[in-house]
Design a protein around this motif. Structure first.
Motif, PDB file in Angstrom:
ATOM      1  N   LEU A 142       0.831  -1.201   0.000  1.00 21.43           N
ATOM      2  CA  LEU A 142       0.000   0.000   0.000  1.00 21.43           C
ATOM      3  C   LEU A 142       0.870   1.257   0.000  1.00 21.43           C
ATOM      4  N   ASN A 182       0.680   4.077  -2.820  1.00 22.62           N
ATOM      5  CA  ASN A 182       0.422   5.483  -2.531  1.00 22.62           C
ATOM      6  C   ASN A 182       1.539   6.369  -3.043  1.00 22.62           C
ATOM      7  N   SER A 224       1.050   9.300  -5.705  1.00 18.38           N
ATOM      8  CA  SER A 224       1.384  10.690  -5.384  1.00 18.38           C
ATOM      9  C   SER A 224       2.396  11.263  -6.367  1.00 18.38           C
ATOM     10  N   SER A 274      -4.209  -7.812  -3.383  1.00 16.57           N
ATOM     11  CA  SER A 274      -5.512  -7.504  -2.794  1.00 16.57           C
ATOM     12  C   SER A 274      -5.412  -6.351  -1.802  1.00 16.57           C
ATOM     13  N   ALA A 275      -4.207  -6.034  -1.358  1.00 14.78           N
ATOM     14  CA  ALA A 275      -4.058  -4.898  -0.447  1.00 14.78           C
ATOM     15  C   ALA A 275      -4.277  -3.573  -1.155  1.00 14.78           C
ATOM     16  N   GLU A 334     -10.551   3.402  -5.792  1.00 16.76           N
ATOM     17  CA  GLU A 334     -10.877   4.666  -5.154  1.00 16.76           C
ATOM     18  C   GLU A 334     -10.092   5.810  -5.789  1.00 16.76           C
ATOM     19  N   GLU A 335      -8.839   5.531  -6.108  1.00 11.18           N
ATOM     20  CA  GLU A 335      -7.991   6.581  -6.663  1.00 11.18           C
ATOM     21  C   GLU A 335      -8.141   6.713  -8.165  1.00 11.18           C
ATOM     22  N   LYS A 386      -3.251  12.997   1.645  1.00  9.71           N
ATOM     23  CA  LYS A 386      -4.105  11.825   1.578  1.00  9.71           C
ATOM     24  C   LYS A 386      -3.295  10.567   1.281  1.00  9.71           C
ATOM     25  N   LEU A 387      -2.357  10.691   0.367  1.00  6.29           N
ATOM     26  CA  LEU A 387      -1.657   9.489  -0.095  1.00  6.29           C
ATOM     27  C   LEU A 387      -0.449   9.143   0.750  1.00  6.29           C
ATOM     28  N   PRO A 415      -1.678   7.962   5.525  1.00  5.24           N
ATOM     29  CA  PRO A 415      -1.314   6.551   5.730  1.00  5.24           C
ATOM     30  C   PRO A 415      -0.099   6.399   6.643  1.00  5.24           C
ATOM     31  N   LYS A 443     -19.423   3.320   6.031  1.00  6.63           N
ATOM     32  CA  LYS A 443     -18.433   3.583   7.066  1.00  6.63           C
ATOM     33  C   LYS A 443     -18.485   5.029   7.540  1.00  6.63           C
ATOM     34  N   TYR A 473     -12.026  -4.537   2.887  1.00  9.62           N
ATOM     35  CA  TYR A 473     -12.054  -3.190   2.339  1.00  9.62           C
ATOM     36  C   TYR A 473     -13.484  -2.705   2.134  1.00  9.62           C
ATOM     37  N   LYS A 474     -14.273  -3.590   1.561  1.00  9.72           N
ATOM     38  CA  LYS A 474     -15.636  -3.155   1.245  1.00  9.72           C
ATOM     39  C   LYS A 474     -16.549  -3.196   2.447  1.00  9.72           C
ATOM     40  N   GLY A 503     -10.164   3.087   3.097  1.00 11.56           N
ATOM     41  CA  GLY A 503      -9.531   3.528   1.861  1.00 11.56           C
ATOM     42  C   GLY A 503      -8.777   4.828   2.105  1.00 11.56           C
ATOM     43  N   THR A 504      -8.181   5.339   1.060  1.00  6.91           N
ATOM     44  CA  THR A 504      -7.377   6.549   1.229  1.00  6.91           C
ATOM     45  C   THR A 504      -8.203   7.704   1.793  1.00  6.91           C
ATOM     46  N   ALA A 505      -9.409   7.866   1.288  1.00  7.71           N
ATOM     47  CA  ALA A 505     -10.205   8.995   1.755  1.00  7.71           C
ATOM     48  C   ALA A 505     -10.619   8.798   3.201  1.00  7.71           C
ATOM     49  N   LEU A 506     -11.031   7.578   3.528  1.00 11.41           N
ATOM     50  CA  LEU A 506     -11.475   7.333   4.897  1.00 11.41           C
ATOM     51  C   LEU A 506     -10.326   7.420   5.884  1.00 11.41           C
ATOM     52  N   LYS A 507      -9.130   7.091   5.411  1.00 10.25           N
ATOM     53  CA  LYS A 507      -7.979   7.208   6.314  1.00 10.25           C
ATOM     54  C   LYS A 507      -7.816   8.655   6.751  1.00 10.25           C
ATOM     55  N   ALA A 545      -6.051   0.194   8.819  1.00 14.39           N
ATOM     56  CA  ALA A 545      -5.179   0.859   7.855  1.00 14.39           C
ATOM     57  C   ALA A 545      -4.924   0.013   6.627  1.00 14.39           C
ATOM     58  N   ASN A 546      -5.248  -1.274   6.690  1.00 19.93           N
ATOM     59  CA  ASN A 546      -4.935  -2.141   5.566  1.00 19.93           C
ATOM     60  C   ASN A 546      -6.183  -2.831   5.047  1.00 19.93           C
ATOM     61  N   ALA A 547      -6.170  -3.062   3.758  1.00 17.26           N
ATOM     62  CA  ALA A 547      -7.327  -3.688   3.154  1.00 17.26           C
ATOM     63  C   ALA A 547      -7.262  -5.198   3.289  1.00 17.26           C
TER      64      ALA A 547
END
Ligand SMILES: Nc1ncnc2c1ncn2[C@@H]1O[C@H](COP(=O)(O)OP(=O)(O)OP(=O)(O)O)[C@@H](O)[C@H]1O
Ligand SMILES: Nc1ncnc2c1ncn2[C@@H]1O[C@H](COP(=O)(O)OP(=O)(O)OP(=O)(O)O)[C@@H](O)[C@H]1O
Ligand SMILES: [Mg+2]
Ligand SMILES: [Mg+2]
Lengths: 257, 393, 234, 298, 383
Positions: free
Chosen positions: B91, B95, B99, B115-116, B123-124, E38-39, E43, E99, E174-175, E181-185, E257-259
């Protein structure tokens, strides 16, 4: 009156074997409130082993230990302490990385009433206890003139002061019986004399019973009211200091001419 | 629970687009003077071998493409990142690529790591094309995720299909309980076995990939009397350990595996009795000895560049780069959303080293699998093609 | 034989020895007296190389020890009976003695020396096969002393040999010290039991917090008022 | 019956290797009370040395196992330099925990350095056959020569090490150093040299273990030492760490437990069972099987 | 007097934290939309948070109680898997559908607590052998427990490699589960920070009370502490459980923090910095017995790890250095050896940062450094 007659410590036929070695056998002693009793004997006679049994560090293989009439057999060391026995060690065992004050404070642990919740939320009870104990600890330290060393790390104290701190820590457990294992070892006669005053001061102030192991006869003969002598784990004599000093068995096994 | 994820997706998608629009533009801006491809692979750690397989193949494909004038006239550049075979690090790598404005990512290698980041890719709004993550669920949930390999469900099923058509009814399985790949293949094999009426008589497993001794497991296969054992492991376990130990334990039947067996002949013990490797079958994405000119060209070019025979992961990574090329050309730009749409087109046909195929609605190729076997004269082991299965019946 | 010239020793920031000069002549028994923590052990450690002085010099038979590695000092005829005995508790008495003769390769000499040790300490011969750790305190002290004698040292450093021993053993140890002294071995003795130490010593130094405060013949010092008050408990 | 025999043989095979590796651990631990986490990686070093020297041996017409001598040399050198460069400076200044961390760091360093060397890289390597295949067949099950040889070698090594530490001068010096460093210095023992020697011997043993390991399980890879080292260390602890015969006993126990749980309990839970047995044994005998629980003399 | 000084300290700490938070939200506002926050930053905060809790909690057993535990990540695994499973169950049970909102926050808090409690229960179990074993023997037992936990999780049908119940861990977590996800983080970054602050505060309160005193006494001398009336068994087991609780909480944050969850991440060692070995490294590096040290070491380890792998400046380095940096573990190993050589007691030793005493501490530090310099001169002389 009957109170007075009840011994603080009593052992009945106390004995222990290590593997095949019978280290102590048939050890009987009675100590009353305010008394100071000496336990002497040749090296390896089993004196320290007796202390270890009286504090639950070793489990006796036979006999029993009674404190204030309650049998303490099978209890853990901290339960012995809770019942009122405190001790020092032949080889000094301090909490070396902690400060002098903390060494004493740690010995209050069992009497501290506040709980996890109090410490997490720093309730008034927490502060009150901590404050009271700090004062109490400083007071104990002052008996040994250690109060201005309160912030020192224990390991950095000179040897003699370490011995004193160990006694102070033992006193903090609020005991009825204090066991001192060779407190004068490694001290010169003058220092020993100072120690003697200290022990007397403690006795007067706290009114406790003391059992003392010591090889320094100047101390033992001066301070002890009664003396018990063991050799190879067996009691070979007991009585007043003068009697012991003249006892041929003791002279042969321990004192020399 | 089907409506629930749909709902989340619906609420998330606009938000994602809204925030991503500027990021996508940023990505597009420097694209004028080049296309950047992000690669995520395990370059260090336990699976560093696969990382090397991917980065070398990508290197080869990209240099070929650039030499031929690039894509849409733009040169392609690559940013390699290391996932250390750890989901959290994957991840981080993802990211970091995003970025830097990367919108097209190739990776990761294993299903666990991939899958991570599948959800994050969606989303991105970043296209994720994995060469080799075979777990069934990788492409099913996310629109932006595609792969160049077939899924475990297919690979396990082929093995079961093969067992059945070869006339076995009682089969056994030895797999690694601590490895996603091995466990996934076992699951799909077991599922397919049920449909083909195979009877799985014995299942044994190992607690980790560090296990060296498989004798007991195969002794148990012998005592249960099976003549077909599905053993989804990797080449470096099959070559030095499993096959010889299984034979020494008295197991003489078929050992079958999957693409993890690729490369085994380089990992056999010189000087040992290699006839043990007869009767070992496996499924693969491609056969390096295939006479198909595309395959031969790739193998030759790879050998020339890296002095070794490419394995299946390399072949898949190589194909994945060309899939990107085709999709970008079709989309007319390297904009992630456009590339995604191009890849999502199920009618597009890709022809690569690992076959000619198109992607299904989830983003997984429908392509055939090669069934290969090892053959040994006692001193060397070679691979030979047994069959190519396009479709399961 | 042994000359300590104005040495300074530090433990980290602690200045433990602040310029000390001591001489021990051939065949002499010199005693070091001082309170707890005065630095007696530190001096002995510095002589045998376990610690290094930051300045000053130590000469043995005129040769400086400052640059000699700690483990080679024993080769120059110096043996050290450390405070707290430090015997090897998982080795037998015999093995302990053999370790004392580690630097000697001549087996004949080793067995001769062992006989000599057994002559001084018959008790050790009885306990030959016993593990060091299971000996009584007094026996351990004998073993530590015997071990140091295994190399026929010319000079012996002894650190509190009577510590923790019963009165009878204290007497015994001091008798042995006198015997060793009489047999011609030079001895530097550190003792808390100042009375006894001064009784056997030829000369003595009084140490106070890292400095020599008095020195002279043992007899004189034993009668000195200040010494009596500070160290003899009178 | 044949399952039982098979399982037993596998247990012995694994056990003999764990035992050999465990001897090296115990040796070093016995002297400086340090879990030398890098020991497993010394095995890797030995393995690679042999991988690279075996072709040379073949071209010289020598038997392949001769390369073990080179491996011993290389491993001993690596072990000694590890001690000199990494452990010694830390031992002087830090606590036992800092030494442990250094050991972990050295282990990381060796594994990753190996991976960074292009000739080694992340790809595993496979050794060629070292000893002839085959063995004794009992009731349809074969106990192979290599296993027997490994058991034999581990016994020989154990006896030799034991005699060495008990009877030789340097061996006795090692025991002294392990008990009391200052006293050893006073005896005239060069402590540093003794420790370096210990490392040389312990690491040399790693090379022998590597030979027997790759003869049995011919794959060499950069992280091969970590799990192997862990199991071997567990063996050493189980037998009573610091006790030479204990290391061997522990190795066989762990090997047998692993094999029997695989066959009779659960193959995927074998690791859990190995550790469970370990935990149970240690709770009953806190100093390991052969360890004497001296208890603290108070 | 004690009280007023402490009140002062609390006020000061609260003030500084408040200022930091305000500053932080300012940064968040100004960078929040531009991608980097965000990215990268959000995280990173999440990862730092769970590493901090993990390292600090291990310090309780390792630094304060003095028991080496080599299986700390096992507790984290328990926390991570239980939090994930509970959240999935809650989602399936319809407790929350998206969420956000109170129901989700409640589930989130519930998951974090449950993760801690479950880990603590197992910690209790691990604490029991600790009553009989010491030193390296105990280390082996804890290592064994860590292995067993991972091995068991691998074999659980509902939590194994392929993950939670249906399909892979990935997608479902994740779902439907905790995985942010990035936004929710970004949205929930306050959760990570708040949980970490609470945990760290709880640990500080613990060590600065009779509990901390008791366990440090046990560390220094177990026999003497029982002879001083300390119930050593109770405090040991309690500390193991308490420490495991926080490791469990860290696991829950990890699950957020992880999917995806994979047991390899909680193993004894692996290719990354999140494993039982490296947690020990963080604690020792920071200083055993200094929570501040653990916190700082966790952040440093994360930062170094992240920068070596993803830092853009690496590209500016000469090629040979880039080649070395391609093997991050190699770099840490070297860094580790160097740090330990120069600060064998860890970066902080047993020093705790206290804002109130910051300046007087600085002065003391300087003096200590001087003393140390002398000491190292001394050490050389001993050579
Ligand atoms: N844990 C133990 N295991 C085996 N033997 C022991 C243990 N503790 C003590 N002993 C033995 O018991 C005997 C008595 O020892 P103890 O320490 O009580 O002697 P002591 O009278 O205190 O002697 P000293 O005056 O030298 O201190 C000794 O022979 C000793 O070796
Ligand atoms: N390892 C050490 N680190 C720091 N300070 C030390 C150390 N060893 C001794 N000291 C200090 O050095 C001084 C001298 O100690 P030393 O042990 O030499 O005294 P001593 O005269 O032998 O006393 P004792 O009668 O207790 O044996 C003391 O103040 C002591 O606290
Ligand atoms: Mg005693
Ligand atoms: Mg001294």
């Amino acid at each position: 009156m009957s109170e007075e007659r009840k011994p603080i410590l009593e052992t009945r036929k106390l004995g222990i074997t290590f593997g095949g070695l019978v280290a102590v056998s048939d050890f009987n002693i009675k100590i009353f409130k305010g008394e100071l009793v000496g336990l002497i004997g040749p090296n390896g006679a089993g004196k320290t082993t007796v202390f270890n049994m009286l504090t639950g560090v070793y489990k006796p293989t036979e006999g029993s230990v009674l404190l204030d009439g309650h049998v303490l057999n099978g209890k853990k060391t901290h339960q012995f302490v809770a019942a009122g026995v405190a001790r020092t060690f032949q080889n000094i065992r301090l909490f070396k990385q902690m400060t002098v004050l903390e060494n004493v404070l740690a010995a209050f642990t069992k009497d501290i009433k506040y709980n996890m919740i109090d410490s997490l939320f720093r309730t008034p009870r927490f502060w009150k206890t901590e404050k009271e104990l700090a004062a109490k600890a400083l007071d104990l330290l002052s008996i040994f003139h250690l109060e201005d060393k309160a912030d020192y790390i224990a390991a950095n104290l000179p040897y003699g002061q370490q011995r004193k701190l160990e006694i102070a820590r033992a006193l903090a457990t609020d005991m009825k019986l204090l066991l001192l294992d060779e407190p004068a070892a490694g001290m010169n006669p003058t220092e020993t004399a100072e120690l003697l005053d200290c022990i007397n001061a403690i006795r007067n102030r706290f009114g406790i019973a003391i059992l003392l192991i010591e090889h320094d006869m100047s101390l033992v003969m001066n301070i002890c009211e009664r003396i018990q002598v063991i050799d190879y784990g067996v009691t070979i004599a007991e009585g007043l200091p003068e009697e012991i000093a003249k006892n041929p068995k003791v002279i042969a096994a321990y004192l020399g001419q | 629970a089907a409506p629930a994820p749909a709902a989340t997706e619906a609420t998330e998608a606009p938000a994602a687009e809204a925030t991503e629009a500027p990021a996508a533009e940023e990505a597009a801006a420097p694209a004028g003077d080049g296309i950047t491809l992000g690669v995520i692979s395990p370059n260090t750690g336990a699976l560093a071998v696969y990382g090397a397989a991917v980065t070398t193949a990508v290197d080869l494909a990209v240099s070929e493409i650039n030499a031929a004038g690039g894509i849409l006239g733009q040169q392609v550049s690559v940013i390699n990142t290391d996932d250390q075979f750890d989901p959290a690090e994957t991840l981080n790598a993802f990211n970091s690529l995003v970025s830097q404005g990367v919108g097209l990512i190739l990776g990761s290698v294993t299903s666990g790591c991939t899958s991570a980041i599948t959800g994050a890719a969606n989303e991105e709004g970043v296209v994720l094309l994995t060469p080799s993550a075979t777990a069934d669920s990788i492409t099913t949930e996310d629109d932006y995720v595609f792969r160049a390999c077939y899924a475990d469900g297919f690979q396990g099923a082929i093995a079961a299909y093969y067992a059945k058509s070869a006339g076995y009814t009682d089969v056994g399985v030895v797999y690694c309980a601590a490895d996603t790949y091995s466990k996934g293949l076992y699951d799909s094999f077991a599922a397919a076995a049920a449909t083909y009426g195979l009877n799985i008589k014995a299942v044994e497993s190992t607690a980790s990939l560090d296990v060296q001794d498989y004798t007991n497991q195969f002794a148990s296969m012998v005592s249960s009397g099976v003549q077909f054992v599905y053993a989804p492991y990797y080449y470096d376990v099959i070559g030095p350990y499993i096959v010889t130990q299984a034979r020494a334990a008295g197991y003489t039947g078929i050992i079958m595996g999957a693409d993890g067996y690729d490369g085994t002949p380089d990992y056999v013990v010189e000087g040992a009795d290699l006839t043990a490797f007869n009767n070992v079958y496996w499924t693969n994405h491609y056969d390096p000895s295939d006479t198909d000119p595309a395959v031969q060209k790739f193998v030759a070019a790879y050998k020339a560049m890296f002095n070794s025979t490419p394995n299946a992961i390399s072949a898949l990574a190589y194909d994945a780069v060309y899939m990107y090329k085709a999709a970008i050309e079709k989309a007319g730009s390297a904009d992630p959303a456009a590339v995604r749409d191009a890849l999502a087109d199920t009618s597009a046909v890709y022809s690569g080293v690992t076959g000619t195929f198109s992607l299904d609605a989830t983003g997984t190729p429908t392509k055939g699998a090669a069934i290969l076997s090892f053959a040994s004269d006692g001193t060397t082991v070679t691979t030979k093609l047994v069959d190519v299965i396009k479709e399961l019946k | 034989m042994l000359e300590i010239k104005d040495i300074h020793v530090y433990y980290g920031a602690i200045h433990a020895i602040k310029g000390i000069t001591i001489t021990v002549n051939d065949g002499e028994l010199v005693s070091l007296v001082g309170a707890n923590g005065a630095g007696k052990t530190t001096i002995l450690h510095t002589i045998s190389g376990l610690l290094r002085a930051t300045s000053g010099d130590i000469l043995l038979d005129g040769k400086s020890l400052q640059k000699v590695p700690a483990n080679s000092i024993i080769n120059m005829g110096l043996a050290h009976v450390p405070e707290g005995r430090h015997i090897f508790s998982r080795m037998t008495v015999e093995e302990n003695l053999r370790m004392g003769a580690y630097i000697i390769n001549d087996t004949k000499r080793i067995s001769d020396n062992m006989e000599k040790v057994f002559h001084h300490f018959p008790r050790l011969k009885e306990r030959c096969r016993q593990l060091g750790g299971t000996l009584s305190g007094g026996e351990q002290q004998m073993l530590a002393t015997g071990r140091a004698l295994m190399t026929d040292p010319k000079i012996l450093l002894m650190d509190e040999p009577s510590m923790g021993l019963s009165p009878i053993l204290v007497n015994e140890i001091f008798t042995i010290i006198e015997q060793l002294h009489n047999s011609g071995i030079t001895i530097l003795l550190v003792e808390q039991n100042a009375k006894k130490a001064l009784a056997v010593a030829d000369r003595a130094y009084v140490l106070e917090t890292g400095k020599i405060s008095m020195s002279g013949s043992a007899k004189e010092l034993a009668e000195d008022d200040r010494v009596r008050k500070a160290y003899l408990g009178a | 019956m044949s399952t039982f025999l098979q399982t037993l043989f596998v247990g012995l095979r694994l056990g003999s290797i764990y035992a050999l590796v465990a001897l090296g651990y115990t040796m070093v631990y016995g002297i400086i009370r340090l879990i030398n986490f890098a020991h497993g990686d010394f095995i890797m070093v030995g393995g690679y040395t042999m991988i690279f020297t075996i072709p040379v041996m073949v071209s010289l017409g020598l038997p392949v196992w001769v390369s073990v001598f080179l491996a011993i040399l290389v491993c001993a050198l690596v072990g000694m330099s590890t001690e000199l460069i990494a452990y010694r400076p830390v031992r002087k200044k830090g606590t036992s925990m800092t030494a442990l961390i250094t050991a972990i760091a050295v282990s990381l360093l060796l594994e990753n350095l190996a991976q960074a060397i292009p000739q080694i890289g992340p790809n595993p390597k496979v050794a060629s056959q070292i000893f002839t295949a085959g063995g004794i067949r009992i009731a349809d099950v074969t106990l192979d020569w290599t296993t027997m040889l490994t058991i034999f070698i581990s016994i020989v090594v154990m006896v030799a090490l034991y005699q060495f530490t008990q009877k030789t001068k340097i061996g006795r010096a090692m025991r002294c150093v392990s008990e009391d460093k200052p006293a050893s210095i006073l005896m005239g023992i060069n402590v540093n040299r003794t420790i370096v020697t210990t490392f040389a011997i312990g690491s040399g043993l790693a090379a022998i273990a590597a030979l027997m390991y790759i003869a049995q399980y011919p794959k060499v890879y950069t992280t091969m030492g970590s799990m192997l080292g862990l199991k071997a260390f567990v063996s050493a602890v189980l037998g009573g760490i610091g006790i030479i015969p204990g290391a061997m006993l522990g190795g066989f126990v762990i090997g047998l437990v692993e094999s029997f749980t695989t066959s009779y309990v659960s193959s995927s839970m074998a690791d859990a069972f190995v550790f469970l047995i370990l935990i149970v044994v240690l709770i009953i005998k806190p100093a390991g099987i052969l360890g004497k629980n001296m208890g603290e003399k108070v | 007097m004690i009280k007023s000084r402490t009140t002062q300290g609390y006020l000061l700490n609260t003030l500084v934290i408040a200022i930091l938070l305000i500053g932080f939200s300012f940064i968040k506002e100004s960078f929040g939309k531009a991608g980097d926050f965000k990215l990268i930053i959000a995280p990173s905060i999440w990862q730092c948070c769970y590493l901090i809790i993990l390292a600090a909690s291990l310090n309780l057993t390792l630094g304060f109680l003095g028991q080496l535990s080599l299986g700390h990540c096992g507790f984290m695994a328990i926390g991570a898997y239980s939090a994930a499973l509970i959240s999935l169950a809650a989602e399936r049970g319809g407790v929350f559908t998206e969420k956000s909102g109170a129901a989700f926050i409640l589930v989130l808090v519930g998951c974090i607590l449950a993760a801690g409690v479950l880990a603590a229960l197992v910690g209790l179990l691990v604490g029991i052998p600790a009553l009989r074993l010491k030193g390296d023997y105990l280390a082996i037992i804890t290592l064994g427990f860590g292995m067993i936990i991972v091995n068991i999780i691998n074999n659980l049908p509902f939590a194994g490699q392929e993950g939670l119940a249906i399909g892979s861990a990935s997608a479902s977590l994740y779902k439907n589960g905790l995985g942010f996800g990035t936004a929710l983080k970004v949205t929930y970054v306050w959760v990570a920070i708040a949980v970490t602050l609470i945990c760290v505060a709880m640990m500080f309160m613990f060590v600065r009370s009779k509990y901390g005193r008791a366990i440090r006494a046990i560390r220094d001398d177990e026999i003497a502490s029982s002879a001083s009336g300390i119930n050593t068994s109770f405090y040991k087991v309690f500390t193991f459980a308490y420490s495991a609780f926080f490791a469990g909480v860290a696991g829950a944050l990890y699950a957020c923090a992880n999917a995806t969850l994979s047991t390899a991440s909680f193993a004894f060692s692996n290719g990354g910095i999140l494993n039982s070995t490296f947690v020990v490294v963080m604690v020792v590096l920071g200083g055993m017995g200094s929570l501040t040290g653990s916190i700082v070491a966790a952040i440093i380890m994360f930062f170094v790890n992240y920068q070596i792998k993803n830092g853009l400046w690496v590209k500016l380095l000469p090629m040979w250095m880039q080649n070395i940096f391609a093997f991050p573990m190699l770099v840490y190993a070297v860094v580790l050896v160097i740090v330990i050589m120069f600060r064998p007691k860890g970066i902080f030793g047993t020093y705790e940062l206290s804002l109130r005493n910051f300046f007087s501490d600085m002065k003391k530090q300087r003096q200590n450094r001087l003393a140390q310099k002398q000491e190292s001169k001394e050490a050389l002389n001993h050579e």
